[in-house]
Structure formats: C-alpha cells, structure tokens
Design an enzyme around this catalytic site. Structure first.
Site, short mmCIF file in Angstrom:
data_model
loop_
_atom_site.label_atom_id
_atom_site.label_comp_id
_atom_site.label_asym_id
_atom_site.label_seq_id
_atom_site.Cartn_x
_atom_site.Cartn_y
_atom_site.Cartn_z
N GLY A 9 0.83 -1.20 0.00
CA GLY A 9 0.00 0.00 0.00
C GLY A 9 0.86 1.25 0.00
N ALA A 46 -5.91 -2.05 5.15
CA ALA A 46 -7.21 -1.42 5.42
C ALA A 46 -8.04 -1.35 4.13
CB ALA A 46 -7.01 -0.01 5.97
N TYR A 96 -16.65 4.34 7.18
CA TYR A 96 -15.19 4.14 7.22
C TYR A 96 -14.65 4.54 8.60
CZ TYR A 96 -10.23 5.16 6.39
OH TYR A 96 -8.85 5.23 6.48
N LYS A 111 -12.93 2.12 11.43
CA LYS A 111 -11.55 2.33 11.90
C LYS A 111 -11.55 2.53 13.42
CE LYS A 111 -8.19 2.78 9.81
NZ LYS A 111 -7.16 1.76 9.41
N1 LIG Z 1 -5.11 7.10 2.40
C1 LIG Z 1 -5.36 8.05 3.30
O1 LIG Z 1 -5.57 9.22 2.94
C2 LIG Z 1 -5.38 7.71 4.76
C3 LIG Z 1 -5.66 8.73 5.69
C4 LIG Z 1 -5.64 8.43 7.05
C5 LIG Z 1 -5.33 7.15 7.49
N2 LIG Z 1 -5.10 6.17 6.57
C6 LIG Z 1 -4.79 4.83 7.05
O2 LIG Z 1 -3.47 4.52 6.66
C7 LIG Z 1 -3.35 3.12 6.42
C8 LIG Z 1 -2.71 2.88 5.06
O3 LIG Z 1 -3.50 3.47 4.02
P1 LIG Z 1 -2.97 3.55 2.51
O4 LIG Z 1 -3.30 4.90 1.99
O5 LIG Z 1 -1.56 3.07 2.46
O6 LIG Z 1 -3.94 2.50 1.81
P2 LIG Z 1 -3.67 1.50 0.58
O7 LIG Z 1 -2.63 2.06 -0.33
O8 LIG Z 1 -5.01 1.17 -0.01
O9 LIG Z 1 -3.05 0.22 1.28
C9 LIG Z 1 -3.83 -0.70 1.98
C10 LIG Z 1 -3.13 -2.04 1.92
O10 LIG Z 1 -3.94 -3.00 2.63
C11 LIG Z 1 -4.01 -4.19 1.85
N3 LIG Z 1 -5.24 -4.89 2.17
C12 LIG Z 1 -6.51 -4.50 1.91
N4 LIG Z 1 -7.38 -5.43 2.34
C13 LIG Z 1 -6.65 -6.41 2.93
C14 LIG Z 1 -6.98 -7.64 3.56
N5 LIG Z 1 -8.25 -8.03 3.69
N6 LIG Z 1 -5.97 -8.40 4.05
C15 LIG Z 1 -4.67 -8.03 3.89
N7 LIG Z 1 -4.30 -6.88 3.30
C16 LIG Z 1 -5.28 -6.09 2.81
C17 LIG Z 1 -3.98 -3.70 0.41
O11 LIG Z 1 -3.58 -4.74 -0.46
P3 LIG Z 1 -4.37 -4.93 -1.89
O12 LIG Z 1 -4.43 -3.57 -2.51
O13 LIG Z 1 -3.50 -5.90 -2.61
O14 LIG Z 1 -5.74 -5.47 -1.53
C18 LIG Z 1 -2.95 -2.59 0.50
O15 LIG Z 1 -1.63 -3.09 0.38
C19 LIG Z 1 -4.75 2.54 6.59
O16 LIG Z 1 -4.89 2.06 7.91
C20 LIG Z 1 -5.66 3.74 6.44
O17 LIG Z 1 -6.88 3.57 7.12
C21 LIG Z 1 -5.09 6.43 5.22
#
Ligand SMILES: NC(=O)c1ccc[n+]([C@@H]2O[C@H](COP(=O)([O-])OP(=O)(O)OC[C@H]3O[C@@H](n4cnc5c(N)ncnc54)[C@H](OP(=O)(O)O)[C@@H]3O)[C@@H](O)[C@H]2O)c1
Length: 300
Positions: free
Chosen positions: A11, A62, A127, A131
């Site tokens: 991710g 996530a 969401y 969380k």
């Molecule tokens: N993006 C934002 O703006 C944001 C803001 C605040 C907090 N966060 C938090 O930061 C964290 C990382 O977010 P990110 O932006 O890096 O998201 P991301 O790029 O979508 O990465 C999420 C990762 O989780 C994996 N995943 C999803 N479902 C899964 C499952 N059932 N089992 C195992 N792995 C799974 C995905 O793999 P696949 O793609 O291969 O399914 C991907 O590698 C999360 O906890 C999110 O809630 C994000």
C-alpha cells in the site's frame, strides 16, 4: 535486531514504511502483502505471524475507499475492525507490539480546531466507524499496542485502495485541461507517507506505546492543497474554490479533521516538516520539479 512485520506492505504507506525500515539498518523487515496474508481470516493471520515471529507488527492493511464503505459496511468492518482484532489477538499470542494505523476520520469535525489525542472520537461515516472499532479492538486485545492516527496521505505509490492520491488526480486534470473545482470548506492535515514512515521509525526506537497523532505540521483545505501543488509545478491551471455542498459525496466528511499531537515532539528528534514543505518534497521525489535545497526535516 528487532524483527518487524509490515501488513499491507504494497500500500501507499506500507511501501514507504518498508523502504524506510530497510534503509535504517536497525530492523529486520518482513513485508506482508495481501497475497501473503488475508487479515480478515484469523487462521491466515495467525499462521503467517506465528511462523514469522516478529517482535513488532505494523498493520497498514485497510479498506480505505471512504464512499464505497457506505455501500459495503460488512467489508469495511471485516477488514478495518475484524482484521485489526485478528492481528491484535495474534500479537498477544506471540508477545509482539501491535502497531495499528488509524485515521483522522474517527472525529466528526465539529471541534473547529485541530484534534489531539485527548479528544473524544465520534465518527460520521462507515469508514470512520470501522476504523474506530478497529482501534478499540486493538486496545482491548493486544497487551502492548501503539495506535497511530494519520490523515490525508499522499505518497509515491498512491493509495492502492483509492487508485492514486489527491495530488496526482489534480495534476492529471490540470494537464488534461479539465475544469478544476475543489472544496474549500473542509480542512485536514495533508501527510506525506515518506515523512510518516521516517517519524514512525523514530517512534518505534523510542519504545512509545498508546495513542498518537502523526501528520505533517499545519492544516489546509483541499483547495489550498491543490493550489500549492499546482503552483509549485508551475501549472497555470485555473482552479475554483467551491463549497462541499457543490460536491456531494456518498459519505459525509468531517468539516475540520486536522490533527495535532500532544506527544509527538517529545518522541522525535525534531518536528515533522510543514505540509507545504512535504508537498514540495513529494513533487521532487516524483520528478515534477527539480531537486531543491529543502528545509530541515525530521531527517536532520
Ligand atoms: N489514504 C489516506 O488518505 C489515509 C488517511 C488516514 C489514514 N489512513 C490509514 O493509513 C493506512 C494505510 O492506508 P494507505 O493509503 O496506504 O492505503 P492503501 O494504499 O489502499 O493500502 C492498503 C493495503 O492493505 C491491503 N489490504 C486491503 N485489504 C486487505 C486484507 N483483507 N488483508 C490483507 N491486506 C489487505 C492492500 O492490499 P491490496 O491492494 O492488494 O488489496 C494494501 O496493500 C490505513 O490504515 C488507512 O486507514 C489512510
């Protein structure tokens, strides 16, 4: 040397975290992508983590599509809450520190200023609720836990779940000559995943536990964020500030979910840089602008 497992390693955040942890030469890193572990299945989590035997597990996995979570609440809860529980329970079993990544969307945005770790969460969309449920299950199930809330992430791989990040979307639209109308009444704390990863490594070295907010410094609206990126690149695209009422979305967003930390500065060698400096660094990393002398960062 501490062995650290990173879940969701492909991710946006997980990818930078793996790179930064590997380059620190302090930790042995075990990147675990979705193919390696299904976090919604207790057996999968337990089997993989028991075999790997890490001292620290960082859960970046996530379901992050905020609007889709409204239509698929089962999936949101399954990944963001149940998945977090499976990881936390396994951490208890293998005596590992459970580091759980959470979000500013646990807040309703009505405070009118930045939220600290002392503020009470009150999510207004599925969401955020999923969380927050994940946070609570981690607190109750892992004897040693660190919950790190981040916000509005942008990083070089883009969010897998969202198919990119906000800056890339804005640049693509500007280059295509599409009209740019961006919400100017919603505030948040944009955060560069590279900076978050750097800071998290220092936090781990400080042996911190508990709840922590981790963002770049400051806050802005989505319009200000877009304008900063376009101005730095020198794209002269017209961009119109609009109210969120003109851009309806399935999930309600908090009006002001900017984050501050009461604890972070005491744990880091120096402050995280401002969101503006972080945008500049991101644009350099992505080669949109030439390398410049950047102001002091958490690296200094
Ligand atoms: N993006 C934002 O703006 C944001 C803001 C605040 C907090 N966060 C938090 O930061 C964290 C990382 O977010 P990110 O932006 O890096 O998201 P991301 O790029 O979508 O990465 C999420 C990762 O989780 C994996 N995943 C999803 N479902 C899964 C499952 N059932 N089992 C195992 N792995 C799974 C995905 O793999 P696949 O793609 O291969 O399914 C991907 O590698 C999360 O906890 C999110 O809630 C994000």
């Amino acid at each position: 040397m501490n062995r650290i497992a990173v879940l969701g390693s492909t991710g946006q955040l997980g990818n930078d975290l793996v790179e930064v942890l590997q380059s620190s030469n302090v930790f042995e890193v075990l990147p675990l992508n979705h193919a390696a572990m299904e976090c919604t299945k207790h057996d999968s989590v337990r089997t993989v983590l028991k075999k790997a035997g890490p001292q620290v597990v960082i859960n970046c996995a996530a379901f992050v599509r905020v609007d889709e979570c409204e239509d698929r609440p089962e999936k949101a809860l399954e990944v963001n809450a149940l998945g977090a529980l499976h990881v936390a329970r396994t951490c208890a079993e293998i005596d590992a520190l459970c580091v759980h990544i959470s979000t500013d969307y646990v807040f309703d945005g009505s405070k009118g200023s930045a939220y600290t770790e002392s503020d009470t969460p009150c999510p207004i969309n599925v969401y955020g609720a999923s969380k927050l449920a994940g946070e609570q299950l981690v607190r109750r199930s892992a004897p040693r836990w660190l919950i790190v809330r981040m916000a509005s992430l942008f990083g070089k791989t883009g969010a897998r779940g969202k198919g990119g990040n906000f800056i890339e979307t804005i640049i693509a639209k500007a280059r295509a000559g599409e009209p740019l109308r961006v919400v100017n009444d919603v505030r948040m704390s944009p955060t560069y995943t590279y900076d978050a990863a750097q800071a998290l490594v220092q936090i781990l070295q400080s042996n911190a536990t508990g709840l922590l907010h981790l963002t770049n410094q400051g806050a802005c609206t989505w319009y200000e964020f877009a304008r900063e990126a376009l101005e730095l690149i020198g794209l002269g695209a017209a961009i119109e500030p609009i109210d969120s009422i003109e851009y309806p979305t399935k999930a309600r967003r908090p009006r002001n979910s900017s984050l501050e930390s009461e604890r972070l500065n005491g744990l880091l060698k120096c402050r995280t840089r401002s969101w503006r400096e972080a945008v500049k660094a991101y644009l350099v990393e992505k080669a949109y602008i030439p390398s410049v002398t950047l102001p002091a960062t958490i690296l200094s």
